[in-house]
Design a protein around this motif. Structure first.
Motif, PDB file in Angstrom:
ATOM      1  N   LEU A 332     -26.922 100.413  44.105  1.00 17.84           N
ATOM      2  CA  LEU A 332     -26.875  99.236  43.179  1.00 17.84           C
ATOM      3  C   LEU A 332     -26.132  99.597  41.879  1.00 17.84           C
ATOM      4  CD1 LEU A 332     -30.250  97.619  43.604  1.00 17.84           C
ATOM      5  CD2 LEU A 332     -28.242  97.065  44.647  1.00 17.84           C
ATOM      6  N   GLY A 333     -25.732 100.797  41.648  1.00 19.69           N
ATOM      7  CA  GLY A 333     -24.927 101.213  40.467  1.00 19.69           C
ATOM      8  C   GLY A 333     -25.794 101.424  39.209  1.00 19.69           C
ATOM      9  N   TRP A 334     -26.945 101.310  39.149  1.00 17.97           N
ATOM     10  CA  TRP A 334     -27.739 101.892  37.842  1.00 17.97           C
ATOM     11  C   TRP A 334     -27.694 103.171  37.468  1.00 17.97           C
ATOM     12  CZ3 TRP A 334     -29.241  97.460  34.817  1.00 17.97           C
ATOM     13  CH2 TRP A 334     -28.908  96.171  35.348  1.00 17.97           C
ATOM     14  N   ALA A 335     -27.949 103.414  36.147  1.00 16.18           N
ATOM     15  CA  ALA A 335     -27.910 104.803  35.950  1.00 16.18           C
ATOM     16  C   ALA A 335     -29.244 105.507  36.361  1.00 16.18           C
ATOM     17  CB  ALA A 335     -27.781 104.891  34.261  1.00 16.18           C
ATOM     18  N   ASP A 336     -30.136 104.675  36.423  1.00 14.76           N
ATOM     19  CA  ASP A 336     -31.661 105.346  36.621  1.00 14.76           C
ATOM     20  C   ASP A 336     -32.379 104.014  37.052  1.00 14.76           C
ATOM     21  OD1 ASP A 336     -32.547 104.785  34.281  1.00 14.76           O
ATOM     22  OD2 ASP A 336     -31.990 106.621  33.469  1.00 14.76           O
TER      23      ASP A 336
END
Length: 394
Positions: A332-336
């Motif tokens: 989903l592309g989130w940092a964490d």
């Protein structure tokens, strides 16, 4: 006179580096935003009515003063009968059982009573966050063994490498929170062989002991040959009988290990829940089938949540036990996971728990998120509907 500086009470160094528990933070986020709480593991329906009535009778009958520090006799006897009934383990209720304020205190008292500064403790990660806080307060040296996605099973070679002659304790959790892994007899035998070979104690958190799915069985490591005398088994009524707020737990094992728990516990709460203890005894003796029915119901709710998460593009690992399933949000592309979970209430009106804080291995946990299915089916259905309708990509 000099101007007084604002007083800022110093936090003890042993606590200063430990962040507040993520469960309180995310539950507060759910309350603040009105989001559905699919994060914290508490059911939204109480346990058996007969157990509540037993607590009411105890309240009205005068059980409102201090209970014995070790626990009321009726509950200790019921715990001993529970261990014999389910696992064939004979426990002396007067010497080999101690009642605690939930399993969280049992973990704290066990570690405080058995671990000295500098002792090495092997722990499965991801771990329940209180484990790390208590290990740090004890001054222990933590040696994590990572349950890695997607299977979340312990690697025998990593276990063997972690357990050495410097190890004092192996801290287990099965069924495992947050992964839902139920350790097999063969996996437990690896731990047992290491504990015996290196003369190591085992502390095992088994609060989800009855909440196992798909025909699997929970095996207490204390039942393996040579393990009773070196194992402290912890559990509680909160999960299996749906009374998480009562905080009634216990430790069982050989008298010297139980005595170590009591030695620490007497300076923590000393005692608690006087009218709740006889009610939990009633649950153990008179509602023995409740956890089996609950596990059957939870399995259906697990399937509902896992199917809904899959439909929302969040492929979950189907758990073997507990209240929880885990998803990897890397795509989903989130940092964490924390960044994802903080944004989730606004994006989808749902709250989940990031599990990166439950790892020493930052890479192993950074993109993992835990979801709870101990909610009513209509709540789960609405939660996954919201997730499917939302744009979850960063």
């Amino acid at each position: 006179m000099p101007t007084a500086k604002p007083f800022s009470p110093p936090l003890a160094a042993r606590l200063a580096h430990i962040p507040p528990t993520v469960f309180s933070e995310m539950s507060a986020l759910a309350q603040r935003t009105g989001a559905l709480n699919l994060g914290q593991g508490f059911p939204d329906v109480d346990g058996p009515r007969s157990v509540v009535e037993a607590a009411e009778r105890a309240l009205e009958g005068g059980a409102n003063q201090y209970a014995p520090g070790i626990g009321v006799p009726s509950l200790r006897a019921a715990i001993a009968r529970h261990q014999q009934r389910h696992y064939g383990v004979e426990v002396d209720p007067d010497r080999e059982v101690v009642v605690t304020t939930g399993c969280t205190e049992a973990v704290a008292a066990a570690l405080l009573g058995l671990v000295d500064p500098g002792d090495e403790v092997v722990v499965l990660e991801p771990y329940y966050d209180s484990y790390v806080a208590m290990l740090d307060m004890c001054g222990a040296v933590r040696r994590p063994v990572t349950l890695r996605a997607p299977s979340f099973r312990p690697d025998p070679d990593e276990l063997r490498a972690a357990v050495t002659d410097r190890t004092k304790v192996i801290l287990l959790n099965t069924p495992h929170n947050p992964t839902g892994t139920v350790l097999t007899r063969d996996e437990l035998q690896v731990v047992a062989d290491l504990a015996i070979a290196h003369d190591v104690l085992v502390i095992t958190d088994e609060v989800y002991e009855h909440l196992v799915f798909d025909g699997l069985s929970h095996v207490p490591i204390a039942t393996l040959p040579g393990m009773w005398e070196r194992t402290l088994t912890l559990s509680s009524a909160g999960k299996s009988w749906s009374f998480t707020g009562w905080k009634v737990g216990w430790a069982t094992g050989p008298a010297p290990l139980v005595g170590a728990v009591l030695a620490a516990k007497q300076w923590l709460t000393f005692t608690s829940g006087s009218p709740l203890q006889p009610a939990v005894a009633h649950a153990l003796d008179h509602e023995p089938d409740w956890p089996t029915e609950l596990a059957r119901d939870l399995q259906a709710r697990r399937d509902l949540l896992c199917e809904g998460l899959t439909a929302a593009g969040l492929a979950p690992r189907v758990p073997e036990g507990t209240y929880f399933t885990t998803t990897d949000i890397s795509h989903l592309g989130w940092a964490d996971g924390r960044e994802f979970c903080l944004a989730l209430p606004e994006r989808a009106g749902v709250v989940a728990i990031p599990t990166q804080g439950f790892h020493d291995d930052a890479d192993a946990g950074r993109q993992l998120v835990r979801w709870a299915f101990c909610k009513q089916p209509d709540v789960i259905a609405e939660g996954v509907r919201r997730l499917a309708a939302a744009d979850l990509a960063c």
